[in-house]
Design an enzyme around this catalytic site. Structure first.
Site, PDB file in Angstrom:
ATOM      1  N   LYS A   1       0.849  -1.189   0.000  1.00 51.69           N
ATOM      2  CA  LYS A   1       0.000   0.000   0.000  1.00 51.69           C
ATOM      3  C   LYS A   1       0.889   1.244   0.000  1.00 51.69           C
ATOM      4  O   LYS A   1       1.878   1.309   0.743  1.00 51.69           O
ATOM      5  CB  LYS A   1      -0.905  -0.025   1.231  1.00 51.69           C
ATOM      6  CG  LYS A   1      -1.940   1.096   1.295  1.00 51.69           C
ATOM      7  CD  LYS A   1      -2.825   0.902   2.520  1.00 51.69           C
ATOM      8  CE  LYS A   1      -3.902   1.970   2.653  1.00 51.69           C
ATOM      9  NZ  LYS A   1      -4.765   1.738   3.838  1.00 51.69           N
TER      10      LYS A   1
ATOM     11  N   SER B   1      -9.455   1.677   2.950  1.00 48.70           N
ATOM     12  CA  SER B   1      -8.641   2.479   2.062  1.00 48.70           C
ATOM     13  C   SER B   1      -7.642   1.670   1.255  1.00 48.70           C
ATOM     14  O   SER B   1      -7.066   2.150   0.284  1.00 48.70           O
ATOM     15  CB  SER B   1      -7.892   3.551   2.867  1.00 48.70           C
ATOM     16  OG  SER B   1      -7.027   2.974   3.838  1.00 48.70           O
TER      17      SER B   1
ATOM     18  N   SER C   1      -9.794  -0.541   7.150  1.00 48.01           N
ATOM     19  CA  SER C   1      -9.192  -0.540   5.811  1.00 48.01           C
ATOM     20  C   SER C   1      -8.520  -1.847   5.434  1.00 48.01           C
ATOM     21  O   SER C   1      -8.219  -2.064   4.264  1.00 48.01           O
ATOM     22  CB  SER C   1      -8.172   0.598   5.702  1.00 48.01           C
ATOM     23  OG  SER C   1      -8.800   1.848   5.848  1.00 48.01           O
TER      24      SER C   1
END
Length: 598
Positions: free
Chosen positions: A76, A150, A174
């Site tokens: 990420k 996210s 997330s």
């Protein structure tokens, strides 16, 4: 070199040990698949030269000595990888780190190889996966729906079969919401178990580095490599023994929110799947106990009403002051809200949280873990765009409280929503450092006769380029959407085509449970005395048909099944000899009706 590559850790490790493929061959295939895949997954892909630079570091090393030798993974883009810009979803904010995040470096040292940095809701603020100035990744099961956030790109990268696992972060859900929307296991460890040094903070006191994987075992292996005390991270904590010894898995006590405290926002399919998940827990012999979920729900409200909004502002305040226009509008409005909060309100919220935690902790005197939906309802992209705050808040109903109350969690797949083709999932959670128990519970919940394979690169989920040849197969029992064996289809890239029924020429028998297999129906074709039986038609890649058929136990087999419109499709048929000892349940017309009657 095989035509398809199983990227599960055990299989890829075996491939290397046997010498049937080298890391160079595997990563050449992976990079080609990434070139053809969804570009919205990535903010920055590593170049071929950069990837093979990591591959070359494995030369001369023994795969036996490195637990993640040659394993591809994604990161990420709020987690540092040395020499690659970290953007946190905002190009103007980007910086290039001189060293990798603590967790990433541990993975590199174990032989894992990064493929790239993935897309996210900007500054990790959101659960939808759309709050990014970059083109968002598409949900590979149904592009009309959100991918979840996210950690959107990280989840889709694994779901699409481009990497074996990926790293996300989780402050409010997330690492769990995208897992369930993409048919994955999502591990959210206890706070501080994995160091957050080298992670752009959202809420520094709450943030966790998380893992997306195809299986619990794969995720647990990655977590084992990353976990460890980091004296340079003031929030790092070593794994501690539980205050209360865990029970035997077979005797687990599983908490379920009271019916009035469950929320599905009008989605009856999700509600039905959760009821089936609860029944499955009971079928495993676990004691299912209703608990008071109120303190957890009230704590969740504090996340965006209390001082933790101000903590998000703390992380990027200087940048926001200098370049407010660079921040995604919805994200900017949320974080700007932290400017109105006072120290007095912060202390009040902290006092209230302490009270709620004391109440919530009493739950662990009653149960070993709690089971909830991971989310109550999935949302279309258009729904989120029309109402971004409410839909995001609804997605966090079962996740926002977790880090505030210092809990660990594992999200796992638990069915398929027939109306949309989307996967759906549940979450087991418990107190801090209950991670080992939660992993065992999750594995037990998903246990089958044989572990399903991971998806291969460029796996042909709906909307993906390079689709593989597929075949349709009819199921009528435990493989139906939401039932215990459905994941044997979904984890092989299967998706629901239609619900229909057979021609009126079949008898349906109840076959008893055997070994790890649950009770199942068996269809026998007859010349008279038959009836139509409800079935679902699933599309499955031919490359995975063999492994699926290997899971089928006698007296069942695969043959040609006639549908009510005279089509012939592959489907489950039963040996005629079974009729002598099995119960005839043809009158119920469907396996679901029979289950409901018991």
């Amino acid at each position: 070199m095989p035509d398809s590559i199983d990227l599960s850790l055990a299989t890829l490790r075996k491939t290397y040990l046997e010498g049937s493929a080298s890391p160079r061959e595997v990563f050449s295939r992976i990079l080609a698949a990434c070139d053809e895949g969804d570009p919205g997954i990535w903010i920055q892909r590593l170049t071929e030269k950069q990837v093979f630079g990591y591959v070359e570091k494995l030369d001369g090393k023994d795969p036996e000595t490195l637990p993640l030798y040659g394993i591809p993974f994604a990161i990420k883009d709020n987690i540092d990888l040395v020499g690659i810009p970290t953007t946190a979803g905002c190009a103007e904010y980007a910086y290039t780190p001189d060293e990798s995040a603590f967790a990433v470096q541990r993975l590199l040292d174990a032989g894992a190889i990064p493929i790239g940095k993935t897309n996210l809701d900007q500054f990790a603020t959101g659960l939808v996966g759309l709050r990014s100035p970059y083109p968002p990744p598409k949900n590979p099961y149904n592009a009309d729906y959100i991918p979840g956030g996210s950690s959107s790109g990280s989840a889709v990268a694994v779901s699409a079969g481009l990497v074996s696992f990926s790293l996300g972060t989780d402050t409010a859900g997330s690492g769990r919401v995208p897992a369930s929307l993409n048919n994955l296991v999502g591990l959210k460890p206890s706070r501080g178990l994995v160091s957050c040094r080298g992670v752009v903070p959202a809420c520094r006191t709450l943030d966790c580095v998380t893992v997306f994987a195809e299986t619990v075992d794969d995720g647990a292996t990655v977590l084992d490599v990353m976990a460890g005390f980091d004296p340079a991270d003031p929030y790092s904590r070593p794994l501690a023994p539980p205050e209360t010894p865990f029970t035997e898995i077979a005797k687990a006590r599983i908490g379920i929110p009271r019916s009035g405290q469950l929320e599905f926002f009008g989605d009856e399919e999700c509600a039905a799947l959760f009821s089936e998940a609860r029944e499955h827990c009971a079928d495993l012999g676990w004691e299912v106990v209703e608990i008071d979920f109120a303190p957890f729900l009230e704590a969740a409200l504090l996340l965006y009403e209390g001082p933790w909004v101000a903590e998000r502002l703390t992380a990027i305040e200087a940048f926001l002051d200098e370049q407010p226009e660079a921040v995604f509008p919805v994200t900017r409005n949320i974080i700007q809200g932290g400017r109105t909060l006072s120290a007095v309100s912060a202390f009040r919220a902290e006092y209230r949280l302490r009270e709620l935690k004391r109440r919530a902790d009493r739950t662990w005197e009653q149960v070993d873990a709690v089971l909830t939906p991971t989310f109550g309802k999935p949302y279309r992209v258009s729904e989120v765009e029309a109402d971004p705050i409410r839909t995001n808040s609804n997605l966090g109903y079962y996740t926002n409280f977790m880090n505030l109350l210092d809990c660990a969690a594992v999200a796992v797949p638990a069915g398929n929503l027939a109306s949309s083709g989307l996967p759906w999932g549940i979450t087991f959670f418990g107190p801090a450092f209950s991670d080992p128990l939660l992993l065992k519970l999750s594995n037990a919940y998903l246990a089958t006769e044989a572990a399903p394979p991971a998806m291969s690169p460029a796996f042909d989920l709906p909307g993906n380029a390079g689709a593989q040849e597929r075949i349709e197969i009819a199921v009528c029992g435990a493989h139906l959407s939401g039932l215990p064996l459905n994941h044997q289809l979904t984890t092989r890239g299967g998706w629901l085509v239609e619900s229909t029924e057979t021609a009126p020429t079949y008898r349906m028998l109840e076959l008893p449970a055997t070994g790890t297999l649950p009770p199942r129906p068996g269809l026998i074709r007859v010349s008279e005395g038959g009836n139509s039986v409800a079935v679902e038609i699933w599309s499955l890649p031919i490359v995975h048909l063999g492994s699926f058929m290997n899971l089928i136990g006698a007296p069942l087999g695969i043959g040609r099944l006639q549908l009510s419109d005279d089509r012939l499709v592959l489907g489950f048929l039963c040996e005629a000899e079974a009729a002598a000892s099995a119960t005839d349940i043809t009158r119920f017309g469907s396996w679901r009706n029979f289950i409901a009657s018991r």
